[in-house]
Write a protein that holds these residues in place. Structure first.
Motif, short mmCIF file in Angstrom:
data_model
loop_
_atom_site.label_atom_id
_atom_site.label_comp_id
_atom_site.label_asym_id
_atom_site.label_seq_id
_atom_site.Cartn_x
_atom_site.Cartn_y
_atom_site.Cartn_z
N ARG A 79 0.96 -1.18 -0.14
CA ARG A 79 0.14 -0.06 -0.08
C ARG A 79 0.87 1.28 -0.18
O ARG A 79 0.28 2.44 -0.72
CB ARG A 79 -1.05 0.00 1.14
N LYS A 80 1.97 1.15 0.49
CA LYS A 80 2.99 2.43 0.46
C LYS A 80 3.47 2.76 -0.65
O LYS A 80 3.64 3.88 -0.98
CB LYS A 80 4.27 2.23 1.69
N ARG A 81 3.29 1.62 -1.70
CA ARG A 81 3.61 2.10 -3.06
C ARG A 81 2.52 2.09 -3.93
O ARG A 81 2.66 2.21 -5.25
CB ARG A 81 4.49 0.95 -3.53
N MET A 82 1.32 2.50 -3.17
CA MET A 82 0.27 2.77 -4.17
C MET A 82 -0.50 4.08 -3.90
O MET A 82 -0.45 4.31 -2.55
CB MET A 82 -0.81 1.89 -4.09
N GLY A 83 -0.92 4.93 -4.72
CA GLY A 83 -1.66 6.03 -4.56
C GLY A 83 -3.27 5.77 -4.97
O GLY A 83 -3.31 5.31 -6.00
N TYR A 84 -4.10 6.14 -3.82
CA TYR A 84 -5.42 5.88 -4.29
C TYR A 84 -6.34 7.27 -4.34
O TYR A 84 -6.19 8.06 -3.10
CB TYR A 84 -5.96 5.01 -3.18
N VAL A 85 -6.87 7.55 -5.41
CA VAL A 85 -7.65 8.96 -5.20
C VAL A 85 -9.10 8.45 -5.06
O VAL A 85 -9.65 7.86 -5.89
CB VAL A 85 -7.56 9.65 -6.54
N PHE A 86 -9.62 8.52 -3.84
CA PHE A 86 -10.92 7.96 -3.53
C PHE A 86 -12.10 8.91 -4.06
O PHE A 86 -11.71 10.12 -4.21
CB PHE A 86 -11.23 8.10 -1.99
N GLN A 87 -13.11 8.18 -4.62
CA GLN A 87 -14.33 8.96 -5.32
C GLN A 87 -14.78 9.98 -4.37
O GLN A 87 -15.15 11.07 -4.86
CB GLN A 87 -15.38 7.87 -5.53
N GLU A 88 -14.87 9.90 -2.97
CA GLU A 88 -15.51 10.59 -2.34
C GLU A 88 -14.30 11.69 -1.46
O GLU A 88 -14.53 12.44 -0.79
CB GLU A 88 -16.21 9.97 -0.89
N GLY A 89 -13.10 11.48 -2.22
CA GLY A 89 -12.12 12.62 -1.33
C GLY A 89 -11.45 12.03 -0.30
O GLY A 89 -10.13 12.04 -0.14
N ALA A 90 -12.14 11.80 0.53
CA ALA A 90 -11.63 11.08 1.88
C ALA A 90 -10.43 11.67 2.68
O ALA A 90 -9.45 11.20 2.98
CB ALA A 90 -11.33 9.43 1.69
N LEU A 91 -10.65 13.12 2.62
CA LEU A 91 -9.72 13.78 3.50
C LEU A 91 -9.92 13.67 4.97
O LEU A 91 -11.06 13.50 5.48
CB LEU A 91 -9.37 15.21 3.24
#
Ligand SMILES: Nc1ncnc2c1ncn2[C@@H]1O[C@H](COP(=O)(O)OP(=O)(O)OP(=O)(O)O)[C@@H](O)[C@H]1O
Ligand SMILES: [Mg+2]
Length: 259
Positions: A93-105
Motif C-alpha cells: 500500500r505504501k507504493r500505491m496512490g489511491y484517489v478516492f471517489q469521495e475525497g476522503a480527507l
C-alpha cells in the motif's frame, strides 16, 4: 530453442503489474463482480468505464485489499493480494496512490497535514523535505495557497485536487484513480487530465482510472475496459474503444463516441 519459449513467457508475465482473474464478489444476494478478468502491463494506464453501480469502485478496492474476492485472483506484480500478510499488504500500500471517489480527507487536519501524513507515516523524510514535497504537490494541482486551510474551508473541486496531491505525494508505482474529474470545472479537469498523463509518462507508474468522461479517457488512458453485468465485456486500446462496435458500449457512450 527449447528454453526460449518459457523464458519469453516468463518475461511477458513479469510485465503484468495488475491482474484480475475470474473475480467474483457478491454483497448478500447482489452479485456485483461475476467473473471479472483483465490485466495491465507495467507503465500502462487502463481506463475502467461502466454504468453506475457496475462495480468499478468495488474492483479498485480489491487492489488495495480493502475488499476480498469470493473467488478468483487479484494479483499485483504476480502476488495474490488476498494471500498477502498484513505486513506485506501494508508495504504494498505504501507504493500505491489511491484517489478516492469521495475525497476522503481527514477533516480535522489542514490540507498540508493531510498531505504530509503518508510521508510522516511511511518514509524517513525530515520535516523540511516533507514541507518541500507538500508545497510541490500543491503547486502541481494548482492550489499552492490552500495548505493552511481545513477541508471544510475549501470547495469540492479543491478537495478533489487535494485528494489527487495526496495520492501523488509518495510518488507511487501504482495509481488508482476513482473518478478523478468528478466535481471539477472543465478547465481544471483538462489540466488534471494532462497532469495524470504526465505522471504516467514521467514516473513509469501503472494506473487504473475509473472515469465516466470520454475526454479524460481519451487524454489519459492507453487502453479501456468496459464493465457490464460484472464482467469486462470490452478491452481495447483507447482509440478503438472510442470507435465502439459492441452494441452495449455504443448505447453507453452515445453521441460522445462520435466526437
Ligand atoms: N461494502 C459494500 N456492502 C454492500 N454493498 C456494496 C458495498 N460496496 C459496494 N456495494 C454495492 O455494489 C454495487 C457496485 O458498487 P460500486 O461502488 O462499485 O459502483 P460503481 O460502478 O463504482 O458506481 P458509480 O459509477 O456510481 O461510482 C452497488 O450496488 C453498491 O451498492
Ligand atoms: Mg464508483
Amino acid at each position: 530453442m527449447t528454453t526460449a519459449a518459457p523464458t519469453t513467457e516468463r518475461s511477458a508475465a513479469q510485465d503484468v503489474i495488475l491482474r484480475f482473474e475470474d473475480v467474483h464478489k457478491a454483497f448478500g444476494a447482489q452479485r456485483v463482480l461475476r467473473g471479472l478478468s483483465f490485466d495491465v502491463q507495467r507503465g500502462k494506464v487502463l481506463g475502467i468505464m461502466g454504468g453506475s453501480g457496475t462495480g468499478k469502485s468495488v474492483a479498485l478496492r480489491h487492489v488495495i485489499g480493502l475488499l476480498q474476492p469470493d473467488s478468483g485472483r487479484v494479483e499485483v506484480e504476480g502476488r495474490n493480494v488476498p494471500d498477502l500478510s498484513g505486513h506485506d499488504l501494508s508495504e504494498l500500500r505504501k507504493r500505491m496512490g489511491y484517489v478516492f471517489q469521495e475525497g476522503a480527507l481527514i477533516n480535522w487536519l489542514t490540507v498540508e497535514e493531510n498531505l504530509a501524513l503518508p510521508l510522516v507515516e511511511n518514509t524517513e523524510l525530515g520535516r523540511g523535505e516533507i514541507a518541500d514535497r507538500v508545497a510541490e504537490k500543491l503547486a502541481m494541482v494548482h492550489i499552492p495557497d490552500a495548505g493552511k486551510k481545513l477541508p471544510s474551508e475549501i470547495s469540492g473541486g479543491m478537495k478533489k485536487r487535494v485528494g489527487l496531491a495526496r495520492a501523488l505525494i509518495v510518488e507511487p508505482d501504482i495509481l488508482l484513480y476513482d473518478e478523478p474529474n468528478a466535481g471539477l470545472d472543465p478547465e481544471i479537469s483538462r489540466s488534471i487530465n494532462e497532469l495524470m498523463r504526465e505522471i504516467a509518462e514521467s514516473h513509469e507508474s501503472t494506473a487504473l482510472v475509473v472515469e465516466h468522461r470520454v475526454d479524460c479517457i481519451r487524454t489519459v488512458c492507453d487502453e479501456v475496459v468496459f464493465l457490464h453485468e460484472g464482467e469486462a465485456i470490452v478491452h481495447q486500446p483507447t482509440e478503438e474503444f472510442l470507435r465502439p462496435s459492441h452494441p452495449r458500449l455504443i448505447e453507453f457512450l452515445g453521441p460522445d463516441a462520435l466526437n
